[in-house]
Design a protein around this motif. Structure first.
Motif, PDB file in Angstrom:
ATOM      1  N   TRP A 181       0.832  -1.305   0.082  1.00  0.00           N
ATOM      2  CA  TRP A 181      -0.188   0.063  -0.078  1.00  0.00           C
ATOM      3  C   TRP A 181       0.750   1.307   0.080  1.00  0.00           C
ATOM      4  CZ3 TRP A 181      -0.141   3.636   3.873  1.00  0.00           C
ATOM      5  CH2 TRP A 181      -1.278   4.696   3.780  1.00  0.00           C
ATOM      6  N   PHE A 182       1.912   1.215   0.928  1.00  0.00           N
ATOM      7  CA  PHE A 182       2.772   2.499   0.894  1.00  0.00           C
ATOM      8  C   PHE A 182       3.553   2.498  -0.228  1.00  0.00           C
ATOM      9  CE2 PHE A 182       6.799   4.714   2.163  1.00  0.00           C
ATOM     10  CZ  PHE A 182       6.107   5.623   2.705  1.00  0.00           C
ATOM     11  N   TYR A 183       4.094   1.388  -0.954  1.00  0.00           N
ATOM     12  CA  TYR A 183       4.968   1.595  -2.031  1.00  0.00           C
ATOM     13  C   TYR A 183       4.338   2.111  -3.226  1.00  0.00           C
ATOM     14  CZ  TYR A 183       7.864  -0.147  -5.824  1.00  0.00           C
ATOM     15  OH  TYR A 183       8.603  -0.199  -7.025  1.00  0.00           O
ATOM     16  N   ASN A 184       3.006   1.566  -3.309  1.00  0.00           N
ATOM     17  CA  ASN A 184       2.143   2.076  -4.508  1.00  0.00           C
ATOM     18  C   ASN A 184       1.877   3.656  -4.524  1.00  0.00           C
ATOM     19  OD1 ASN A 184       1.824  -0.233  -5.930  1.00  0.00           O
ATOM     20  ND2 ASN A 184       0.164  -0.995  -4.778  1.00  0.00           N
ATOM     21  N   LYS A 185       2.131   4.125  -3.432  1.00  0.00           N
ATOM     22  CA  LYS A 185       1.810   5.472  -3.327  1.00  0.00           C
ATOM     23  C   LYS A 185       3.092   6.537  -3.923  1.00  0.00           C
ATOM     24  CE  LYS A 185      -1.723   5.948  -0.021  1.00  0.00           C
ATOM     25  NZ  LYS A 185      -2.999   6.164  -0.741  1.00  0.00           N
ATOM     26  N   VAL A 186       4.167   5.752  -3.530  1.00  0.00           N
ATOM     27  CA  VAL A 186       5.691   6.520  -3.947  1.00  0.00           C
ATOM     28  C   VAL A 186       6.419   5.809  -4.898  1.00  0.00           C
ATOM     29  CG1 VAL A 186       5.717   7.779  -1.866  1.00  0.00           C
ATOM     30  CG2 VAL A 186       6.661   5.594  -1.565  1.00  0.00           C
ATOM     31  N   ALA A 187       5.932   4.615  -5.711  1.00  0.00           N
ATOM     32  CA  ALA A 187       6.595   3.455  -6.417  1.00  0.00           C
ATOM     33  C   ALA A 187       7.505   4.488  -7.372  1.00  0.00           C
ATOM     34  CB  ALA A 187       5.740   2.685  -6.984  1.00  0.00           C
ATOM     35  N   PHE A 188       7.225   5.309  -8.102  1.00  0.00           N
ATOM     36  CA  PHE A 188       7.870   5.990  -9.284  1.00  0.00           C
ATOM     37  C   PHE A 188       8.966   6.609  -8.688  1.00  0.00           C
ATOM     38  CE2 PHE A 188       9.327   8.701 -12.551  1.00  0.00           C
ATOM     39  CZ  PHE A 188       9.355   8.041 -13.641  1.00  0.00           C
ATOM     40  N   ILE A 189       8.760   7.366  -7.734  1.00  0.00           N
ATOM     41  CA  ILE A 189       9.939   8.339  -7.050  1.00  0.00           C
ATOM     42  C   ILE A 189      10.876   7.657  -6.315  1.00  0.00           C
ATOM     43  CG2 ILE A 189       8.657   8.996  -5.210  1.00  0.00           C
ATOM     44  CD1 ILE A 189      10.977  11.350  -7.146  1.00  0.00           C
ATOM     45  N   SER A 190      10.452   6.593  -5.829  1.00  0.00           N
ATOM     46  CA  SER A 190      11.269   5.352  -4.686  1.00  0.00           C
ATOM     47  C   SER A 190      12.228   4.790  -5.785  1.00  0.00           C
ATOM     48  CB  SER A 190      10.446   4.701  -3.876  1.00  0.00           C
ATOM     49  OG  SER A 190       9.540   3.794  -4.600  1.00  0.00           O
ATOM     50  N   LEU A 191      11.846   4.497  -6.813  1.00  0.00           N
ATOM     51  CA  LEU A 191      12.445   3.620  -7.778  1.00  0.00           C
ATOM     52  C   LEU A 191      13.834   4.552  -8.273  1.00  0.00           C
ATOM     53  CD1 LEU A 191       9.761   1.612  -9.844  1.00  0.00           C
ATOM     54  CD2 LEU A 191      11.905   0.519  -8.722  1.00  0.00           C
ATOM     55  N   VAL A 192      13.366   5.857  -8.583  1.00  0.00           N
ATOM     56  CA  VAL A 192      14.328   6.623  -9.320  1.00  0.00           C
ATOM     57  C   VAL A 192      15.152   7.012  -8.186  1.00  0.00           C
ATOM     58  CG1 VAL A 192      14.603   9.168  -9.981  1.00  0.00           C
ATOM     59  CG2 VAL A 192      12.732   7.772 -10.680  1.00  0.00           C
ATOM     60  N   ILE A 193      14.944   7.390  -6.732  1.00  0.00           N
ATOM     61  CA  ILE A 193      15.810   7.789  -5.792  1.00  0.00           C
ATOM     62  C   ILE A 193      16.901   6.497  -5.424  1.00  0.00           C
ATOM     63  CG2 ILE A 193      16.135   8.264  -3.332  1.00  0.00           C
ATOM     64  CD1 ILE A 193      13.309  10.119  -3.653  1.00  0.00           C
ATOM     65  N   ALA A 194      16.212   5.290  -5.613  1.00  0.00           N
ATOM     66  CA  ALA A 194      16.975   4.230  -5.000  1.00  0.00           C
ATOM     67  C   ALA A 194      17.829   3.906  -6.303  1.00  0.00           C
ATOM     68  CB  ALA A 194      16.005   2.941  -4.783  1.00  0.00           C
ATOM     69  N   GLY A 195      17.510   4.046  -7.330  1.00  0.00           N
ATOM     70  CA  GLY A 195      18.462   3.882  -8.718  1.00  0.00           C
ATOM     71  C   GLY A 195      19.573   4.712  -8.866  1.00  0.00           C
ATOM     72  N   PHE A 196      19.160   6.001  -8.313  1.00  0.00           N
ATOM     73  CA  PHE A 196      20.614   6.930  -8.525  1.00  0.00           C
ATOM     74  C   PHE A 196      21.501   6.897  -7.158  1.00  0.00           C
ATOM     75  CE2 PHE A 196      22.046  11.354  -7.784  1.00  0.00           C
ATOM     76  CZ  PHE A 196      22.789  11.655  -8.985  1.00  0.00           C
ATOM     77  N   THR A 197      20.778   6.835  -6.115  1.00  0.00           N
ATOM     78  CA  THR A 197      21.644   6.883  -4.582  1.00  0.00           C
ATOM     79  C   THR A 197      22.133   5.366  -4.345  1.00  0.00           C
ATOM     80  OG1 THR A 197      19.740   6.345  -3.255  1.00  0.00           O
ATOM     81  CG2 THR A 197      20.176   8.666  -4.084  1.00  0.00           C
ATOM     82  N   PRO A 198      22.919   5.380  -3.399  1.00  0.00           N
ATOM     83  CA  PRO A 198      23.587   4.167  -2.918  1.00  0.00           C
ATOM     84  C   PRO A 198      22.532   3.311  -1.998  1.00  0.00           C
ATOM     85  CG  PRO A 198      24.852   5.996  -2.129  1.00  0.00           C
ATOM     86  CD  PRO A 198      23.719   6.551  -2.699  1.00  0.00           C
ATOM     87  N   ILE A 199      21.202   3.754  -2.002  1.00  0.00           N
ATOM     88  CA  ILE A 199      20.317   3.172  -1.102  1.00  0.00           C
ATOM     89  C   ILE A 199      20.074   1.636  -1.844  1.00  0.00           C
ATOM     90  CG2 ILE A 199      17.764   2.802  -0.684  1.00  0.00           C
ATOM     91  CD1 ILE A 199      17.892   5.992  -0.640  1.00  0.00           C
ATOM     92  N   PRO A 200      20.120   0.721  -1.137  1.00  0.00           N
ATOM     93  CA  PRO A 200      19.896  -0.621  -1.624  1.00  0.00           C
ATOM     94  C   PRO A 200      18.543  -0.840  -2.784  1.00  0.00           C
ATOM     95  CG  PRO A 200      20.273  -1.024   0.620  1.00  0.00           C
ATOM     96  CD  PRO A 200      20.156   0.355   0.349  1.00  0.00           C
ATOM     97  N   PHE A 201      18.939  -1.213  -3.946  1.00  0.00           N
ATOM     98  CA  PHE A 201      18.063  -0.896  -4.961  1.00  0.00           C
ATOM     99  C   PHE A 201      17.098  -2.198  -4.909  1.00  0.00           C
ATOM    100  CE2 PHE A 201      17.718  -0.437  -9.869  1.00  0.00           C
ATOM    101  CZ  PHE A 201      16.668   0.090  -9.730  1.00  0.00           C
ATOM    102  N   GLU A 202      17.499  -3.309  -4.568  1.00  0.00           N
ATOM    103  CA  GLU A 202      16.557  -4.751  -4.850  1.00  0.00           C
ATOM    104  C   GLU A 202      15.502  -4.628  -4.207  1.00  0.00           C
ATOM    105  OE1 GLU A 202      19.983  -4.482  -4.518  1.00  0.00           O
ATOM    106  OE2 GLU A 202      20.302  -5.084  -6.570  1.00  0.00           O
ATOM    107  N   PRO A 203      15.189  -4.255  -2.899  1.00  0.00           N
ATOM    108  CA  PRO A 203      13.797  -4.314  -2.272  1.00  0.00           C
ATOM    109  C   PRO A 203      12.876  -3.325  -3.336  1.00  0.00           C
ATOM    110  CG  PRO A 203      15.255  -3.573  -0.619  1.00  0.00           C
ATOM    111  CD  PRO A 203      16.140  -3.753  -1.997  1.00  0.00           C
TER     112      PRO A 203
END
Length: 196
Positions: free
Chosen positions: A94-116
């Motif tokens: 539920w939470f992920y679907n609210k921020v899915a696009f931006i969270s994928l962009v941020i995790a893709g650009f930063t050193p945050i673990p991307f896999e989850p």
């Protein structure tokens, strides 16, 4: 399509090198992770950083689609489908679907673990086009910065290539160490239960 463009836009040797980058990035970003920054930097020294970012980004997107397909297929099995019924999963989805696009962009650009984030996208069946677009928008600028850095301040190629097996060895040691700790913790827990 990407292969055709590569072969007709560059001399054969350069086309083959860029093809290798595409294939490497595809394998490196799937379930068999390999270090990508040193490879991107090696290519950044020889090629235009924008081209390196685009080819690397496309390879990452192909890998992400492979992972998406595999994870979606796995969740078709009842054993794994039960995970979707847990409160924890439902809340995360539920939470992920609210921020899915931006969270994928941020995790893709930063050193945050991307896999989850990629896992949740597949598990929640997030729109594939948006998924690939978010990954490209997140990863390509990161690859560009790495390639540009190498272009401006070259680190010797031997160091970059030598760092790849070193990173793999460190990752393997970390995995083995974590398993050992988990095994020890489990044994201690079983021992405490038996004593009590």
């Amino acid at each position: 399509m990407t292969l055709v463009i590569l072969f007709f836009s560059f001399p054969l040797q350069q086309s083959l090198e860029l093809l290798f980058l595409l294939v490497y990035m595809t394998f490196a970003c799937t379930f068999f992770p390999l270090p990508t920054p040193p490879t991107i930097m090696v290519y950044g020294e020889s090629f235009n950083p924008i081209l390196v970012a685009i080819v690397g980004g496309i390879g990452t997107c192909i890998a992400s689609l492979i992972d998406y397909t595999v994870i979606t297929f796995i969740f078709e099995y009842k054993k794994f489908a039960k995970l979707k019924q847990t409160k924890t999963y439902k809340y995360c989805a539920w939470f992920y679907n609210k921020v899915a696009f931006i969270s994928l962009v941020i995790a893709g650009f930063t050193p945050i673990p991307f896999e989850p984030f990629r896992f949740l996208a597949a598990a929640t069946k997030y729109n594939r086009v948006k998924y690939v677009l978010a990954i490209f928008i997140g990863r390509a600028p990161r690859y560009y910065l790495l390639a540009k850095f190498q272009h401006l301040f070259p680190i010797p190629r031997s160091i970059l290539i030598g760092s790849i097996p070193l990173i793999l060895i460190i990752g393997l040691i970390r995995v083995l160490w974590n398993r050992r700790i988990q095994k020890k913790t489990l044994q201690e827990h079983i021992y405490e239960e038996n004593v009590n």
